[in-house]
Design a protein around this motif. Structure first.
Motif, PDB file in Angstrom:
ATOM      1  N   HIS A 320     -42.707  27.068 -26.983  1.00  0.00           N
ATOM      2  CA  HIS A 320     -42.758  28.487 -27.350  1.00  0.00           C
ATOM      3  C   HIS A 320     -41.815  29.299 -26.473  1.00  0.00           C
ATOM      4  CE1 HIS A 320     -45.904  27.572 -30.068  1.00  0.00           C
ATOM      5  NE2 HIS A 320     -46.777  27.259 -29.135  1.00  0.00           N
ATOM      6  N   GLY A 321     -40.640  28.764 -26.233  1.00  0.00           N
ATOM      7  CA  GLY A 321     -39.612  29.502 -25.508  1.00  0.00           C
ATOM      8  C   GLY A 321     -39.735  29.484 -23.995  1.00  0.00           C
ATOM      9  N   VAL A 322     -40.803  28.875 -23.470  1.00  0.00           N
ATOM     10  CA  VAL A 322     -40.978  28.853 -22.021  1.00  0.00           C
ATOM     11  C   VAL A 322     -40.584  27.482 -21.474  1.00  0.00           C
ATOM     12  CG1 VAL A 322     -42.605  29.205 -20.131  1.00  0.00           C
ATOM     13  CG2 VAL A 322     -42.915  30.426 -22.303  1.00  0.00           C
ATOM     14  N   ALA A 323     -39.676  27.466 -20.502  1.00  0.00           N
ATOM     15  CA  ALA A 323     -39.247  26.199 -19.912  1.00  0.00           C
ATOM     16  C   ALA A 323     -40.405  25.575 -19.140  1.00  0.00           C
ATOM     17  CB  ALA A 323     -38.056  26.436 -18.994  1.00  0.00           C
ATOM     18  N   GLN A 324     -40.570  24.262 -19.294  1.00  0.00           N
ATOM     19  CA  GLN A 324     -41.709  23.574 -18.683  1.00  0.00           C
ATOM     20  C   GLN A 324     -41.222  22.447 -17.784  1.00  0.00           C
ATOM     21  OE1 GLN A 324     -44.903  24.360 -19.371  1.00  0.00           O
ATOM     22  NE2 GLN A 324     -44.652  25.700 -21.149  1.00  0.00           N
ATOM     23  N   ARG A 325     -42.003  22.183 -16.759  1.00  0.00           N
ATOM     24  CA  ARG A 325     -41.766  20.986 -15.931  1.00  0.00           C
ATOM     25  C   ARG A 325     -43.070  20.211 -15.909  1.00  0.00           C
ATOM     26  NH1 ARG A 325     -38.219  18.385 -14.497  1.00  0.00           N
ATOM     27  NH2 ARG A 325     -36.135  19.227 -14.339  1.00  0.00           N
ATOM     28  N   PHE A 326     -43.145  19.154 -16.661  1.00  0.00           N
ATOM     29  CA  PHE A 326     -44.388  18.410 -16.723  1.00  0.00           C
ATOM     30  C   PHE A 326     -44.436  17.362 -15.633  1.00  0.00           C
ATOM     31  CE2 PHE A 326     -43.879  19.182 -21.495  1.00  0.00           C
ATOM     32  CZ  PHE A 326     -44.563  20.384 -21.415  1.00  0.00           C
ATOM     33  N   ARG A 327     -45.519  17.353 -14.869  1.00  0.00           N
ATOM     34  CA  ARG A 327     -45.671  16.290 -13.884  1.00  0.00           C
ATOM     35  C   ARG A 327     -46.625  15.197 -14.369  1.00  0.00           C
ATOM     36  NH1 ARG A 327     -47.774  19.565  -9.783  1.00  0.00           N
ATOM     37  NH2 ARG A 327     -47.653  21.007 -11.511  1.00  0.00           N
ATOM     38  N   ASP A 331     -50.397  18.164 -17.866  1.00  0.00           N
ATOM     39  CA  ASP A 331     -49.585  19.384 -17.927  1.00  0.00           C
ATOM     40  C   ASP A 331     -49.090  19.630 -19.343  1.00  0.00           C
ATOM     41  OD1 ASP A 331     -49.891  19.561 -15.255  1.00  0.00           O
ATOM     42  OD2 ASP A 331     -47.840  18.974 -14.719  1.00  0.00           O
ATOM     43  N   SER A 332     -48.609  18.553 -19.969  1.00  0.00           N
ATOM     44  CA  SER A 332     -48.029  18.680 -21.294  1.00  0.00           C
ATOM     45  C   SER A 332     -49.090  19.094 -22.313  1.00  0.00           C
ATOM     46  CB  SER A 332     -47.380  17.348 -21.665  1.00  0.00           C
ATOM     47  OG  SER A 332     -47.157  17.274 -23.026  1.00  0.00           O
ATOM     48  N   ILE A 333     -50.276  18.505 -22.176  1.00  0.00           N
ATOM     49  CA  ILE A 333     -51.372  18.869 -23.081  1.00  0.00           C
ATOM     50  C   ILE A 333     -51.760  20.321 -22.870  1.00  0.00           C
ATOM     51  CG2 ILE A 333     -53.808  18.435 -23.597  1.00  0.00           C
ATOM     52  CD1 ILE A 333     -53.209  15.454 -22.972  1.00  0.00           C
ATOM     53  N   ALA A 334     -51.783  20.737 -21.601  1.00  0.00           N
ATOM     54  CA  ALA A 334     -52.128  22.130 -21.307  1.00  0.00           C
ATOM     55  C   ALA A 334     -51.111  23.082 -21.933  1.00  0.00           C
ATOM     56  CB  ALA A 334     -52.201  22.344 -19.799  1.00  0.00           C
TER      57      ALA A 334
END
Ligand SMILES: Nc1ncnc2c1ncn2[C@@H]1O[C@H](COP(=O)(O)OP(=O)(O)OP(=O)(O)O)[C@@H](O)[C@H]1O
Ligand SMILES: [Mg+2]
Lengths: 510, 341
Positions: A320-327, A331-334
Motif C-alpha cells: 500500500h505504498g509504504v516501503a517495508q523491511r521484513f525480518r 512482519d510480512s503477515i502484519a
C-alpha cells in the motif's frame, strides 16, 4: 490384452479390495486390472481412495479383504519388500529423500554398490550418471547434489530412477506430474511410453485430464472408495470421465469475472535476493497476477522473500505504498501479506495435529480472548472452510496425516483464506487437487479479487495461468523475462519467454 | 448437492455399541488407558503383598516422593512437545538448591525463594540462547548445561551442602506442611500440572508450542515468532527446575549441589516418554505425563515396601521405559526398517 502373450511379462489383477481406517471406509470392494503393455489411468476425486489402493499394492497397507494376482499367481504383501520382490513398484506421491546424502546414494539406498562393505564413491557416481542417462533424466539431476537441495521435481525423479533400476513388471505412479514442469513432464511421458512398449503394466494416477488423454490406454474411475467403471480412452470423453468421477455434470471450463482494479497493493522495486535478481512488479487490489516459468525459475524463492522468510539484498518491497523491511514472516503477515506455500508437507502443515488446528493456526490471535482460544469460534471457523472447500475428513479432529493429498492442499488454502490478508500469494494452489475442487478454488480466487484482495498466483500449469490471471509475469533463472496481459497471453508466448533466452544463450535446441 | 461426503462404516446396534466403546477409548487415549491399567495392576499386586501400601501415610509418601521429579517431568513435557529436550534441568535444580540455601543464610527465606527462581530462569535463558543464536541442537546445548551448571553448583558451594533451612517456617511448611490434610508438596505439583495443562490445551501460546514442535517451518511461515517460543520454554523449564531445587533444599534442610538432583533429567524424560509424549515433538499431554509419574512413584514405593534391593529400581525404570515405547511404536504401525522415527 492380446499382446500379453508376446512378452514374458505379468499383468496385475486385484479383486474386491476393501480397506477401512478408523471411521473411514477408504476402499469398498474395488477391482483393478493393470494389463501388460498398457497404461491404465486411475482417476477420482480427492479422497476417493487412489493412493490407498496404490499403498496396498506397494505393501504399505494390508487390505482388510480382497486378493491380488500378479501374472495369474495370488500374492500377499506383508511389507513393501514383498511387493518389490513380486515385481511391483509404486512411486509415491511424496517420495522419501535422505536429506544429507547425494542423489547417487539416494538412488541406491539399501543397495549401495561396492565390494566387501566398502562403498566406492566414484563407482557410485558413475553408475548413477549412467542410470540417469538410461532413463533420460541426466539433464535434470546431478548425482552429486545433496538430497536436501533437490526441488520437488528432482525428488520425484530420484524416486522414479530408484524404482526403475529394480526392473519392475508392474509400475504405478501416484500423481508424478503434480510437481513437474511441462518439459519435465515430457521426459516422464517418453519414459512411460517406453515402459509400456517394453510390455510392462503401468498404472497412472493424475488429476490432469490432458495427461490422461495423452498417455493412458484405459481409465478406471473410483468414487467414495468404490469402483465406478473403466473406459477405453479412445471411446470416452473428458465429460464422461468427470461425470463418473463426481457423479454429476460439472463444467470444467472456468471463466473469470474481470473486475475494476484498485490502487497498487503490492509493489516490488528492483528486488534482489540470493536467488532472484532485479524483480519489479506490481499487484493491484482486485487483480490476479500469475508468475509463470519453469520449475527452478526462482518464483518460490521470490514468494518467500515477499513473505519475509528470505532476506532481500537489494531493492524495496512496498505494501500500500509504504516501503517495508521484513525480518520475519510475522512482519510480512502484519503488513497484510499471506503466503500459502508450495510444499504442503514440509512448509505448511503440521501433520501430527488436527485439521482444525491447522486451519486455525494463523488466526489464533483473532480467536482468542486474553490468550485463551475460543474453541467454539474455532470450531465454527473450521466447519465453514471444511464445507466451503469440501475438505473430505471424517471430522475436524482428524489428524492431518490421515487426509488424502488433495485434501491436505485444501487445508493449506483454508488457513490463508481464514487469515484474509490484503495481499495473498498462492504457490501452486491446485497441486494435487481434483477437477471439481480446482474449479471451486478458481471461483474462490475470483471472489477474493472481487473483494479487493491482491492475488499473486504461482503456477506451472499453463491452462491455470491463462484462465486465472489478469496479467502474467514470466520468470526465468531468477529474472523477469516478460509480462503479458490476459488478452495477449497464449501458451506459446509464455513458454517462449520462459525458455527462449536460456536455450539460445547456450546454443541448445529445445 | 453431494458436498463433503463422510463415509461412515454402516451402523448396526452391535457396531454402534462397539463404536461407543471405541469413542471412549479414543477420548481418554489408548496411551492413558494403558497407563491407568498398569497402575491398577501394580496397586493390586503390591497391595496384596503388603497391606501397608494402602495406608494414608504411605500414599502421602508416594505423593511427596514424586513431587520433585514430577515437576521436572512437567516442564520436560513442554520442552519435548516443542521439539526440544532439556538435559540440564537436574543440574539447574541442584544449582538452585545450593544457592537458595546460601541466599537464605544471608538474606532470609523470601529472597532465597525468588533469588533461586531467578537463577533458574537465567540458566534456562542461557540454554535457549545457545540453541537459538548459537544454532546448537537442544540435545547438545543442554548436555553442556548439564555438565556446566553442575560445575557452577559445586564451585559456589565447594562441593558441600550449604546452610540450614530446617528451622525456617517457610521451608518447613514447604517440606512438611499441609493444606486441608494434603501435603504442600503435592499441592505444588498438582497446581503446576493444572496450570501447564491449561496453558498447553486452552491458550494460544500452548497451541503454538505444539505447532513449533510439529513443524517449525510451518509455524514460522504462519507468523509465529518461533525464537521467542524456544527462549520462553527454556526459561520456563529453568524456573520450574529451580522450584524443584528449592523443594530439595526444603526436604533435606540444606542446599545440595548434586545429591538429590543428579539423574532427575533422565527420570523426567522417562516419565514424559512413558506418558506418550512423542520425542519428535508436536504430540503429547500433561495428563499422560502425570499418569506416568504416578506409575513410576507407585513402582518405586512398592519395591521399597517389598524390600527389593534398591539397585533394582533403576533396572525396573529402564525396562518399563523401553517396554512402553516399544508398545507405542508397534501400535503406530511403525515399519521395522531402518532407524525408528
Ligand atoms: N492412514 C489413514 N487413516 C485414516 N484415514 C485415511 C488414512 N489414509 C487415507 N485415509 C482416508 O481414506 C480416504 C482415501 O484416501 P486416499 O489418500 O486414498 O485418497 P486419494 O484418492 O489418493 O485422494 P487425492 O487425490 O487427494 O490424493 C480419504 O478419505 C482419507 O482421508
Ligand atoms: Mg492421493
Amino acid at each position: 490384452m492380446t499382446r500379453s502373450d508376446d512378452w514374458p511379462r505379468a499383468s496385475l489383477n486385484a479383486r474386491g479390495i476393501t480397506k477401512n481406517f478408523t471411521g473411514v471406509r477408504a476402499l469398498a470392494g474395488v477391482d483393478l486390472d493393470l494389463p501388460t503393455g498398457k497404461v491404465t489411468a486411475l482417476m477420482g476425486e480427492n479422497g476417493a481412495g487412489k493412493s490407498t489402493l496404490l499403498k496396498i499394492l506397494s505393501g504399505d497397507y494390508q487390505p482388510d479383504e480382497g486378493t491380488i494376482e500378479i501374472g495369474g499367481k495370488a500374492v500377499t504383501f506383508a511389507t513393501p519388500f514383498d511387493s518389490r520382490a513380486a515385481g511391483l513398484r509404486v512411486i509415491a506421491q511424496e517420495p522419501e529423500i535422505v536429506p544429507f546424502v547425494s542423489v547417487a546414494e539416494n538412488i541406491y539406498v539399501g543397495a549401495l554398490p561396492g565390494s566387501r562393505g566398502i562403498v566406492s564413491q566414484r563407482q557410485l557416481q558413475d553408475r548413477a550418471r549412467a542410470d540417469l542417462e538410461r532413463f533420460g533424466f541426466e539433464r535434470f539431476l546431478d548425482p552429486a547434489t545433496r538430497g536436501i537441495d533437490l526441488s520437488p521435481a528432482q525428488r520425484q525423479m530420484v524416486e522414479i530412477v530408484r524404482a526403475l533400476i529394480g526392473d519392475p513388471q508392474v509400475i504405478c505412479f501416484d500423481e508424478p506430474t503434480s510437481s513437474l514442469s511441462d518439459s519435465e513432464t515430457g521426459v516422464l511421458f517418453d519414459l512411460i511410453v517406453r515402459l509400456r512398449d517394453e510390455g510392462r503394466a503401468v498404472g497412472y494416477v493424475s488429476h490432469r485430464m490432458r495427461e490422461i488423454f495423452q498417455i493412458a490406454d484405459t481409465v478406471t474411475i473410483l468414487r467414495d472408495g468404490r469402483l465406478i467403471g473403466s473406459r477405453e480412452i479412445r471411446d470416452t470423453s473428458v465429460g464422461e470421465v468427470v461425470r463418473m468421477m463426481v457423479g454429476r455434470d460439472l463444467s470444467t471450463m472456468f471463466e473469470r469475472n474481470r473486475h475494476e482494479l484498485g490502487e497498487v497493493a503490492l509493489e516490488l522495486e528492483a528486488v534482489s535476493t540470493d536467488d532472484v535478481t532485479d524483480i519489479s512488479l506490481t499487484v493491484r487490489r482486485g487483480e490476479v497476477v500469475a508468475l509463470a516459468g519453469l520449475v527452478g525459475a526462482g518464483r518460490t524463492e521470490l514468494a518467500l522473500a515477499i513473505a519475509g522468510d528470505r532476506p532481500v539484498t537489494a531493492g524495496t518491497i512496498k505494501v500500500h505504498g509504504v516501503a517495508q523491511r521484513f525480518r520475519s514472516p510475522a512482519d510480512s503477515i502484519a503488513a497484510g501479506i499471506g503466503l500459502a506455500p508450495e510444499e504442503r508437507k514440509a512448509d505448511a502443515l503440521i501433520m501430527v495435529r488436527s485439521v482444525r488446528d491447522n486451519i486455525a493456526l494463523a488466526v489464533l490471535g483473532g480467536l482468542s480472548r486474553f490468550g485463551v482460544v475460543d474453541r467454539r469460534k474455532e470450531r465454527q471457523l473450521a466447519e465453514k472452510y471444511i464445507a466451503q472447500l469440501r475438505i473430505r475428513t471424517p471430522s475436524m479432529a482428524q489428524l492431518m496425516q490421515n487426509l488424502s493429498g488433495g485434501n491436505q492442499q485444501k487445508v493449506v488454502l483454508a488457513r490463508w483464506l481464514a487469515k484474509a490478508t490484503d495481499v495473498l500469494i498462492l504457490d501452486e494452489p491446485t497441486r494435487g487437487v481434483d477437477v471439481g475442487a480446482k474449479a471451486e478454488i478458481y471461483a474462490i480466487v475470483d471472489e477474493l479479487a472481487a473483494n479487493g484482495v491482491a492475488v499473486l498466483v504461482i503456477s506451472s500449469e499453463l491452462p491455470e495461468v491463462l484462465g486465472l490471471a489478469d496479467r502474467i509475469i514470466v520468470m526465468q533463472e531468477g529474472r523477469v523475462t516478460g509480462e503479458l496481459t490476459h488478452a495477449e497471453a497464449t501458451e506459446e508466448r509464455i513458454l517462449t519467454l520462459a525458455i527462449a533466452d536460456h536455450f539460445s544463450a547456450e546454443g541448445v535446441q529445445p | 448437492m453431494s458436498t463433503t461426503v463422510v463415509h461412515e462404516i454402516p451402523t448396526t446396534p452391535e457396531v454402534a455399541r462397539a463404536n461407543a466403546f471405541k469413542r471412549t477409548v479414543l477420548a481418554v487415549g489408548v496411551q492413558n488407558l494403558s497407563l491407568i491399567l498398569a497402575i491398577a495392576v501394580l496397586v493390586v499386586a503390591i497391595g496384596s503383598q503388603n497391606s501397608a501400601f494402602f495406608l494414608t501415610s504411605n500414599l502421602k509418601t508416594i505423593g511427596t516422593a514424586v513431587t520433585i521429579s514430577g515437576l521436572l517431568a512437567l516442564v520436560q513435557t513442554v520442552v519435548i512437545i516443542m521439539g526440544g529436550i532439556d538435559l540440564a534441568v537436574g543440574s539447574i535444580a541442584g544449582l538452585a538448591s545450593v544457592t537458595s540455601a546460601m541466599i537464605f543464610t544471608s538474606a532470609g527465606s523470601s529472597a532465597s525463594f525468588f533469588g533461586a527462581l531467578a537463577i533458574g530462569a537465567v540458566c534456562g535463558l542461557v540454554s535457549g540462547c545457545i540453541v537459538v543464536f548459537g544454532r546448537v541442537t537442544p540435545m547438545i546445548a543442554t548436555l553442556a548445561g548439564l555438565i556446566a551448571f553442575k560445575g557452577v553448583a559445586q564451585l559456589v558451594s565447594n562441593g558441600r551442602a550449604q546452610g540450614y533451612t530446617g528451622a525456617d517456617p517457610f521451608y518447613v511448611f514447604l517440606a512438611r506442611g499441609s493444606i486441608i490434610g494434603i501435603p504442600t508438596l503435592i499441592w505444588v505439583l498438582v497446581l503446576m500440572a493444572l496450570l501447564i495443562h491449561f496453558v498447553l490445551r486452552y491458550t494460544r501460546v500452548g497451541r503454538n508450542i505444539y505447532a513449533v514442535g510439529g513443524n517449525d517451518t510451518a509455524a514460522r511461515l504462519s507468523g509465529i515468532n518461533i525464537n521467542r517460543y524456544i527462549l520462553g520454554v527454556f526459561i520456563l523449564a529453568g524456573t520450574v527446575a529451580a522450584l524443584a531445587g528449592i523443594l530439595i533444599t526444603a526436604r533435606t534442610g540444606s542446599g545440595q549441589p548434586v545429591s538429590g538432583s543428579e539423574g532427575l533429567e533422565f527420570q523426567s524424560i522417562t516419565a514424559a516418554a512413558l506418558g506418550g509424549v512423542a520425542l519428535r515433538g508436536g504430540k503429547g499431554s500433561i495428563g499422560g505425563t502425570i499418569l506416568a509419574v504416578i506409575l513410576l512413584g507407585v513402582l518405586l514405593n512398592g519395591m521399597s515396601l517389598l524390600g527389593v534391593n534398591p539397585f533394582w529400581q533403576n533396572v525396573a525404570q529402564g525396562t518399563l521405559l523401553v517396554a512402553a515405547v516399544i508398545i507405542q511404536q508397534l501400535r503406530n504401525g511403525e515399519r521395522r526398517v531402518g532407524l525408528p522415527k
